[in-house]
Design a protein around this motif. Sequence first.
Motif, mmCIF file in Angstrom:
data_model
loop_
_atom_site.group_PDB
_atom_site.id
_atom_site.type_symbol
_atom_site.label_atom_id
_atom_site.label_comp_id
_atom_site.label_asym_id
_atom_site.label_seq_id
_atom_site.Cartn_x
_atom_site.Cartn_y
_atom_site.Cartn_z
ATOM 1 N N HIS A 1 -0.962 10.409 -4.380
ATOM 2 C CA HIS A 1 -0.364 9.142 -4.086
ATOM 3 C C HIS A 1 1.016 9.218 -3.306
ATOM 4 N N VAL B 1 0.312 15.614 -8.186
ATOM 5 C CA VAL B 1 -0.632 15.668 -9.366
ATOM 6 C C VAL B 1 -1.588 14.641 -8.881
ATOM 7 N N CYS B 2 -1.350 13.460 -8.299
ATOM 8 C CA CYS B 2 -2.805 12.611 -8.013
ATOM 9 C C CYS B 2 -2.979 12.203 -6.484
ATOM 10 N N CYS C 1 1.103 7.787 -11.317
ATOM 11 C CA CYS C 1 0.979 8.694 -12.517
ATOM 12 C C CYS C 1 2.284 8.669 -13.252
ATOM 13 N N CYS D 1 2.294 12.989 -4.164
ATOM 14 C CA CYS D 1 2.393 13.332 -5.256
ATOM 15 C C CYS D 1 1.535 14.694 -5.559
ATOM 16 N N CYS E 1 6.096 9.068 -8.442
ATOM 17 C CA CYS E 1 5.003 8.523 -8.113
ATOM 18 C C CYS E 1 4.574 7.303 -9.014
HETATM 19 ZN ZN ZN Z 1 0.834 10.896 -8.749
#
Ligand code: ZN
Length: 148
Positions: free
Chosen positions: A29, A26-27, A8, A24, A5
């Motif tokens: 993206h 996590v975020c 992040c 992603c 990613c």
């Molecule tokens: Zn990410």
Amino acid sequence: MFYYCARCASVENINVKAGSVKSCTVCGHVMEPVPAEYLMPNGTFFKSGEERERLILNIKATDTYDETIGNAKEEIKKQKEKEEQEHINIVNQKMRENQFKLTCPICGSSNIQKISTVGKYAKVYAFGLLGADSLGKRWKCNVCGSKF
Ligand SMILES: [Zn+2]
Ligand SMILES: [Zn+2]
């Protein structure tokens, strides 16, 4: 396949179907495949821990990288895993409950009976494909007559 990613700097080893996009965890993206230069020829391992670090440093050097998310990503990952585990627990709990108090999905009645396997196969035998819709359905509602 390894994906990274750019926002992040999260790196994941995941299966992505050709032509589909992986975002992603996590975020959110869109992730990109890790360039072959960092990986072993078959692509299943990083050449070394240093190469993995080098990739991450290179990601962090770009404008796309968001330091705030990057620094918090372990926390975010843990939180997401926890949420996912809780979700799984809830689904499991619901499945357990449903096993003990089955209700008709059409009318909501709990007046249901098990369809006998013998009758089911006899019907398929007698009517050929016409009876096939009953296959795989194990319950019959005594109120509205639907099978599920
Ligand atoms: Zn990410
Ligand atoms: Zn019903």
